[in-house]
Design an enzyme around this catalytic site. Structure first.
Site, PDB file in Angstrom:
ATOM      1  N   HIS A  51       0.826   0.370  -5.049  1.00  0.00           N
ATOM      2  CA  HIS A  51       2.010   0.496  -4.190  1.00  0.00           C
ATOM      3  C   HIS A  51       3.009  -0.611  -4.533  1.00  0.00           C
ATOM      4  O   HIS A  51       4.213  -0.356  -4.711  1.00  0.00           O
ATOM      5  CB  HIS A  51       1.575   0.409  -2.723  1.00  0.00           C
ATOM      6  CG  HIS A  51       2.589   0.898  -1.749  1.00  0.00           C
ATOM      7  ND1 HIS A  51       2.327   0.986  -0.402  1.00  0.00           N
ATOM      8  CD2 HIS A  51       3.874   1.306  -1.895  1.00  0.00           C
ATOM      9  CE1 HIS A  51       3.400   1.452   0.227  1.00  0.00           C
ATOM     10  NE2 HIS A  51       4.354   1.637  -0.654  1.00  0.00           N
TER      11      HIS A  51
ATOM     12  N   HIS B 266      -3.277  -0.747  -2.661  1.00  0.00           N
ATOM     13  CA  HIS B 266      -2.229  -1.702  -2.295  1.00  0.00           C
ATOM     14  C   HIS B 266      -1.474  -2.173  -3.535  1.00  0.00           C
ATOM     15  O   HIS B 266      -0.240  -2.235  -3.558  1.00  0.00           O
ATOM     16  CB  HIS B 266      -2.846  -2.931  -1.620  1.00  0.00           C
ATOM     17  CG  HIS B 266      -3.279  -2.727  -0.213  1.00  0.00           C
ATOM     18  ND1 HIS B 266      -2.460  -2.207   0.752  1.00  0.00           N
ATOM     19  CD2 HIS B 266      -4.462  -3.017   0.401  1.00  0.00           C
ATOM     20  CE1 HIS B 266      -3.113  -2.181   1.917  1.00  0.00           C
ATOM     21  NE2 HIS B 266      -4.326  -2.655   1.721  1.00  0.00           N
TER      22      HIS B 266
ATOM     23  N   HIS C  41      -9.553   0.633  -2.438  1.00  0.00           N
ATOM     24  CA  HIS C  41      -8.607   0.304  -1.367  1.00  0.00           C
ATOM     25  C   HIS C  41      -7.584  -0.730  -1.839  1.00  0.00           C
ATOM     26  O   HIS C  41      -6.362  -0.515  -1.732  1.00  0.00           O
ATOM     27  CB  HIS C  41      -9.401  -0.232  -0.173  1.00  0.00           C
ATOM     28  CG  HIS C  41      -8.578  -0.563   1.029  1.00  0.00           C
ATOM     29  ND1 HIS C  41      -8.472   0.254   2.110  1.00  0.00           N
ATOM     30  CD2 HIS C  41      -7.807  -1.654   1.310  1.00  0.00           C
ATOM     31  CE1 HIS C  41      -7.691  -0.298   3.025  1.00  0.00           C
ATOM     32  NE2 HIS C  41      -7.269  -1.462   2.555  1.00  0.00           N
ATOM     33  N   GLU C  42      -8.068  -1.846  -2.372  1.00  0.00           N
ATOM     34  CA  GLU C  42      -7.160  -2.923  -2.762  1.00  0.00           C
ATOM     35  C   GLU C  42      -6.302  -2.525  -3.958  1.00  0.00           C
ATOM     36  O   GLU C  42      -5.139  -2.940  -4.059  1.00  0.00           O
ATOM     37  CB  GLU C  42      -7.946  -4.202  -3.059  1.00  0.00           C
ATOM     38  CG  GLU C  42      -8.720  -4.761  -1.873  1.00  0.00           C
ATOM     39  CD  GLU C  42      -7.855  -5.006  -0.634  1.00  0.00           C
ATOM     40  OE1 GLU C  42      -6.637  -5.221  -0.788  1.00  0.00           O
ATOM     41  OE2 GLU C  42      -8.401  -4.990   0.486  1.00  0.00           O
TER      42      GLU C  42
END
Length: 592
Positions: free
Chosen positions: A391, A388, A384-385
């Site tokens: 991105h 980020h 998940h991180e």
């Protein structure tokens, strides 16, 4: 564990920002001087296209330096929230940020004082042409931009406005302690904000119940203080929205990203319309766990029994790296670099900020804070991180500084897409049927925690702001009772909604993020749609997705997502995700 006991390879390397604290101090002094010099542009911005470009460059330079100062101080502070040195640095830089904000407060009102046609004419000057979208967005804000004097005053209030969240953060991470939890064999387990969910996932029901009750007992002890902080936060949001002539705090928050209020409204409605499917999942959980009464301390523990699925950090690294292979070699190699170049601060240590996040600047690595436990949930948190971070990495590597960030509306899409790809990878590669069932259960838990739970938070946040806007007060009793009612609605008839859950709102730091939480659910829905397109359509969908990751704020988030393949102005992505949830519930029900 003490920070000194952690190997260097598992600590982030902040040298991209500053080599030493002394370098930070020197930059702090430099920024103050730069800010004073910025005043020379006051009253001159529209003198010529050249002067306007020069002023924008100076503003960007100052902002970049300021952001580096803030980020370094906060990251160091989060390593050990008890450390007075970094507490002081964080406080000083917040004051400086407010001071510089006041110095630059003339910028937007001065430009908006002219008709757009005058500014548009300046865009023919080639160095200014990239700022067209930024100027269009600035003039979209014209009805909500105030006089220079009032803008200056508002800028000076920003430091005071951060007090509720800052005090809450210190209470949560530095001052709040919990009584140890005891398991069925009398063994003692350390209870912290970081360890709580791991304890809730334990197979030992005695431990879960004890941890649940002791955890919320501590929040009950502080509930009047936290309720006062929450009311102050909500009133702050309402104050700024009214000053800027918005119809509500929620409309003001969504306006910044040009997102209509119909988007969170249709999310809440769609989820409320599909609660029966969630109730079915709770009924399945109750049956499989074999309990007479399903309590809220039973909703985290895996319902697939007799499955040991520990995951070390090194194992998690390997599986995440393989899982994102559909995104291409370049994406995959950058993830490998994240590990070798120390983007990540891995393990929980004394005083460290709880939870996980990705944070950095245009000039630095996209840093990741974790509190890794050896379980599947932590592996998904890593994926998940890193979503980020990728991105941020691709945006900053593609876009100029002015568009080098992305809106919070799309922030959870990349992170959740990584999780969806990891889920798909595990289901395809695991040979142990029980582990596959475990992953299906984990997938359902992602839906529970992201679509249903975050939508409940969004409904709570919407309601408490409306309550104050209509003249109500956010007393501890009101907050707790309303939150308890929402839990009863969302969990349904097969769950005993324990009274202690009414304090849960008090442990959610995202309540201080000003209408952020609904975007977890919309982002999750978009991610499910985009991941499915990439896995079924292949390279064309991957190319669209990578373009999305590289777009930053060069267009409005609704438009960027639509180009990638998810139209969030319709309820199709949310309904599509809820249909996937229903199918997985039915699949796991048959397998168990």
């Amino acid at each position: 564990m003490k920070r000194a006991d952690v190997a260097e390879q598992y600590k982030w390397d902040l040298s991209d920002l500053f080599e030493t604290d002394a370098n930070w101090e020197a930059e702090f002094i430099s920024v103050k001087a730069d800010a004073e010099q910025f005043r020379v542009y006051k009253g001159r911005l529209l003198e010529s296209a050249e002067v306007l470009h020069e002023a924008i460059q100076a503003k960007e330079k100052l902002t970049r330096k300021m952001t580096n100062l803030v980020t370094y101080a906060r990251l160091r502070h989060d390593e050990d929230t008890r450390d007075p040195i970094y507490q002081g640095m964080a406080a000083r830089v917040e004051s400086l940020m407010a001071e510089i904000g006041e110095m630059m407060s003339f910028f937007n009102p001065e430009i908006l004082g002219a008709p757009y046609s005058e500014v548009e004419a300046f865009l023919a000057y080639p160095p200014l042409s990239i700022y067209r979208k930024a100027f269009e967005d600035l003039f979209r804000n014209k009805p909500h931009t105030l006089s220079e004097e009032i803008e200056s005053i508002l800028a000076q209030t920003e430091e005071m406005g951060s007090v509720p969240s800052n005090v809450y953060g210190m209470l949560l991470n530095a001052d709040m302690t919990f009584e140890d939890a005891i398991d069925s064999e009398g063994k003692v387990h350390k209870l912290t904000n970081g360890s709580y969910i791991s304890l809730m996932m334990s197979k030992d029901r005695v431990l879960r119940e004890d941890a649940f009750n002791k955890y919320y007992k501590t929040y009950e002890t502080h509930i009047n203080t936290i309720a006062t902080l929450m009311q102050s936060e909500v009133k702050k949001n309402i104050f700024y929205s009214r000053m800027r002539k918005h119809t509500s705090a929620r409309e003001a928050a969504l306006f910044q990203n040009n997102v209509p209020t119909s988007v969170p409204d249709q999310l809440i409605q769609a989820v409320n319309d599909n609660l029966e499917t969630f109730y079915k999942y709770m009924k399945l959980r109750k049956r499989v766990l074999g309990v007479t009464d399903l309590h809220l301390y039973d909703v985290y523990t895996p319902i697939v029994s007799n499955v040991e699925f520990p995951v070390t950090f090194e194992e998690a690294k390997g599986m995440v790296t393989e899982a994102i292979a559909p995104l291409g070699k370049s994406y995959q190699n950058t993830i490998k670099s994240a590990f070798s170049s120390r983007w990540i601060d891995v393990f929980e240590t004394e005083g460290k900020r709880s939870g996980a996040y990705s944070w950095g600047t245009y000039d630095s690595k996209p840093y990741v804070l974790l509190n890794h436990k050896e379980n599947v949930d932590s592996m998904f948190t890593l994926a998940h991180e890193l979503g980020h971070s990728m991105h941020s990495y691709l945006t900053r590597g593609t876009q100029p500084y002015v568009y080098g960030n992305y809106s919070i509306f799309v922030a959870e899409v990349a992170s959740t897409t990584n999780e969806a790809l990891l889920n798909d990878y595990l289901m395809k590669t695991l040979t142990d049927e029980n582990k596959k069932k475990y992953i299906l259960n984990h997938y359902l838990e992602q839906f529970r925690g992201t679509i249903f739970r975050q939508t409940m938070f969004a409904e709570f946040e919407r309601d408490i702001h409306a309550h104050v806007e209509n003249g109500g007060a956010l007393t501890a009793d009101y907050l707790c009772n309303h939150y308890l009612d929402l839990n009863r609605k969302y969990f349904g008839p097969d769950v005993v909604v324990d009274d202690a859950i009414k304090y849960e709102w008090a442990r959610i730091p995202h309540m201080y993020y000003n209408f952020y939480v609904y975007q977890y659910a919309t982002g999750f829905s978009a991610a499910i749609a985009l991941a499915d397109k990439m896995l079924t359509e292949g390279q064309p969908a991957v190319d669209r997705y990578l373009e999305f990751l590289s777009s930053g704020s060069s267009d409005y988030p609704i438009n960027i997502l639509r180009k990638a393949g998810a139209d969030m102005e319709t309820d199709a992505p949310v309904k599509g995700a809820l249909n996937v949830f229903k199918k997985v519930v039915d699949e796991l029900d048959q397998m168990l």
